[in-house]
Write an enzyme that holds these catalytic residues in place. Structure first.
Site, PDB file in Angstrom:
ATOM      1  N   GLY A  20       0.789  -1.102   0.128  1.00  0.00           N
ATOM      2  CA  GLY A  20      -0.099  -0.071  -0.226  1.00  0.00           C
ATOM      3  C   GLY A  20       0.667   1.303  -0.234  1.00  0.00           C
ATOM      4  N   SER A  21       2.078   1.257  -0.490  1.00  0.00           N
ATOM      5  CA  SER A  21       2.861   2.543  -0.591  1.00  0.00           C
ATOM      6  C   SER A  21       2.145   3.549  -1.720  1.00  0.00           C
ATOM      7  CB  SER A  21       4.098   2.116  -0.766  1.00  0.00           C
ATOM      8  OG  SER A  21       4.460   1.996  -2.286  1.00  0.00           O
ATOM      9  N   ASN A  22       1.581   2.975  -2.622  1.00  0.00           N
ATOM     10  CA  ASN A  22       0.802   3.883  -3.582  1.00  0.00           C
ATOM     11  C   ASN A  22      -0.478   4.385  -2.998  1.00  0.00           C
ATOM     12  OD1 ASN A  22       2.014   4.452  -6.470  1.00  0.00           O
ATOM     13  ND2 ASN A  22       2.406   2.084  -6.015  1.00  0.00           N
ATOM     14  N   MET A  95      -4.090  -7.007  -7.096  1.00  0.00           N
ATOM     15  CA  MET A  95      -3.602  -8.027  -8.077  1.00  0.00           C
ATOM     16  C   MET A  95      -4.620  -9.072  -8.416  1.00  0.00           C
ATOM     17  SD  MET A  95      -0.768  -7.163  -8.233  1.00  0.00           S
ATOM     18  CE  MET A  95       0.994  -7.489  -8.250  1.00  0.00           C
ATOM     19  N   LEU A  98     -10.310  -7.372 -12.742  1.00  0.00           N
ATOM     20  CA  LEU A  98     -11.676  -7.003 -12.675  1.00  0.00           C
ATOM     21  C   LEU A  98     -12.545  -7.350 -13.901  1.00  0.00           C
ATOM     22  CD1 LEU A  98     -11.200  -3.218 -11.292  1.00  0.00           C
ATOM     23  CD2 LEU A  98     -12.098  -5.182  -9.896  1.00  0.00           C
ATOM     24  N   ASN A 112      -5.363   2.554 -12.909  1.00  0.00           N
ATOM     25  CA  ASN A 112      -4.246   1.497 -12.387  1.00  0.00           C
ATOM     26  C   ASN A 112      -2.900   2.179 -12.750  1.00  0.00           C
ATOM     27  OD1 ASN A 112      -3.163  -1.010 -11.619  1.00  0.00           O
ATOM     28  ND2 ASN A 112      -3.069  -1.514 -13.662  1.00  0.00           N
ATOM     29  N   HIS A 114       1.090   0.499 -13.272  1.00  0.00           N
ATOM     30  CA  HIS A 114       1.712  -0.837 -13.575  1.00  0.00           C
ATOM     31  C   HIS A 114       3.204  -0.366 -13.529  1.00  0.00           C
ATOM     32  CE1 HIS A 114       2.109  -4.580 -15.199  1.00  0.00           C
ATOM     33  NE2 HIS A 114       2.838  -4.120 -16.078  1.00  0.00           N
ATOM     34  N   GLU A 179       6.709   5.902  -8.901  1.00  0.00           N
ATOM     35  CA  GLU A 179       5.261   5.672  -8.961  1.00  0.00           C
ATOM     36  C   GLU A 179       4.462   6.500  -8.059  1.00  0.00           C
ATOM     37  OE1 GLU A 179       3.869   1.522  -8.768  1.00  0.00           O
ATOM     38  OE2 GLU A 179       5.600   0.787  -9.560  1.00  0.00           O
TER      39      GLU A 179
HETATM   40  C1  GAR Z   1       3.435  -1.501  -7.224  1.00  0.00           C
HETATM   41  O1  GAR Z   1       4.780  -1.395  -8.038  1.00  0.00           O
HETATM   42  C2  GAR Z   1       2.386  -1.211  -8.615  1.00  0.00           C
HETATM   43  O2  GAR Z   1       2.932  -0.894  -9.769  1.00  0.00           O
HETATM   44  C3  GAR Z   1       2.378  -2.963  -8.677  1.00  0.00           C
HETATM   45  O3  GAR Z   1       2.398  -3.623  -7.480  1.00  0.00           O
HETATM   46  C4  GAR Z   1       3.041  -2.613  -6.674  1.00  0.00           C
HETATM   47  C5  GAR Z   1       2.288  -2.378  -5.277  1.00  0.00           C
HETATM   48  O4  GAR Z   1       2.932  -1.562  -4.306  1.00  0.00           O
HETATM   49  N1  GAR Z   1       1.352  -3.374  -9.473  1.00  0.00           N
HETATM   50  C6  GAR Z   1       1.107  -4.118 -10.234  1.00  0.00           C
HETATM   51  O5  GAR Z   1       2.163  -5.198 -10.320  1.00  0.00           O
HETATM   52  C7  GAR Z   1      -0.148  -4.526 -10.928  1.00  0.00           C
HETATM   53  N2  GAR Z   1      -0.250  -5.384 -12.013  1.00  0.00           N
HETATM   54  P1  GAR Z   1       2.539  -0.917  -3.062  1.00  0.00           P
HETATM   55  O6  GAR Z   1       1.383  -1.941  -2.570  1.00  0.00           O
HETATM   56  O7  GAR Z   1       3.303  -0.283  -2.447  1.00  0.00           O
HETATM   57  O8  GAR Z   1       1.692   0.069  -3.761  1.00  0.00           O
END
Ligand code: GAR
Length: 193
Positions: A20-22, A95, A98, A112, A114, A179
């Site tokens: 959940g850092s994003n 992950m 939908l 989203n 990526h 990101e």
């Molecule tokens: C992030 O790098 C995001 O881009 C990726 O998972 C990570 C989640 O990090 N997403 C995918 O791979 C989607 N297919 P976070 O939980 O720290 O935000």
């Protein structure tokens, strides 16, 4: 995307599966003056997701859906989103894929992030594949979600250089840092801000 009213922020749900850092960076952004969105709901398919802690820290409502039965989970999800008047969805490390039916309920309002320079490296293990292919650059992409995996219209991308001794972990870290800046910028762009 247009703001529904001049004053109110667009009610947004963030979907997560892990750290959940994003999500954290989006919450921080949503609290700034310039943000067109407010984050009112956190959805996770994983009850152990670390990111769920941010619900408590920032006093945001959270819901967990186990996704064992996709149709049923999405039905529940739709009613939760409706009850909470959610207008926009940001996928942030979510992950699960939908369904087309679900996506059609929020036309143009699901984003989203990526960790690759799409259309390259859709799906999983992006960093590993980029390194194996001896790419010079990788990066991240914010895009609209459509029914095909990681294939919706690109909103913004950020390129990062892959160094000579890059590892999967170091590349993931480098990209994640970008990101956190890219997602808020992409949201502003969708509102023409
Ligand atoms: C992030 O790098 C995001 O881009 C990726 O998972 C990570 C989640 O990090 N997403 C995918 O791979 C989607 N297919 P976070 O939980 O720290 O935000």
């Amino acid at each position: 995307m247009a703001l529904s009213t001049g004053y109110n922020r667009v009610r947004t749900a963030v979907f997560i599966s892990g750290t959940g850092s994003n999500l954290k960076s989006l919450i921080k952004f949503s609290k700034t003056k310039k943000s067109p969105i407010s984050i009112n709901l956190i959805i996770s398919n994983n009850s152990k997701a670390k990111g769920l802690n941010y619900a408590k820290i920032f006093k945001i409502k959270k819901k967990i859906l186990n996704y064992k039965n996709k149709n049923l989970s999405e039905e529940k999800l739709l009613s939760i989103l409706k009850i909470n008047n959610i207008e926009m969805i940001c996928l942030a490390g979510f992950m699960k894929i939908l369904s087309k039916n679900f996506i059609e309920k929020f036309p143009g309002n699901i984003l989203n992030i990526h960790p690759s320079l799409l259309p390259k490296y859709k799906g999983l293990n992006t960093h590993k594949r980029a390194l194996n292919n001896k790419e010079k650059y990788s990066g991240c992409t914010v895009h609209f979600v459509n029914a095909r995996l990681d294939s919706g219209k690109i909103i913004l991308q950020k390129k990062v250089k892959i160094s000579r001794h890059e590892t999967e972990a170091s590349l993931a870290k480098k990209i994640l840092f970008q990101e956190h800046k890219l997602y808020p910028k992409a949201i502003l762009k969708t509102f023409n801000l």
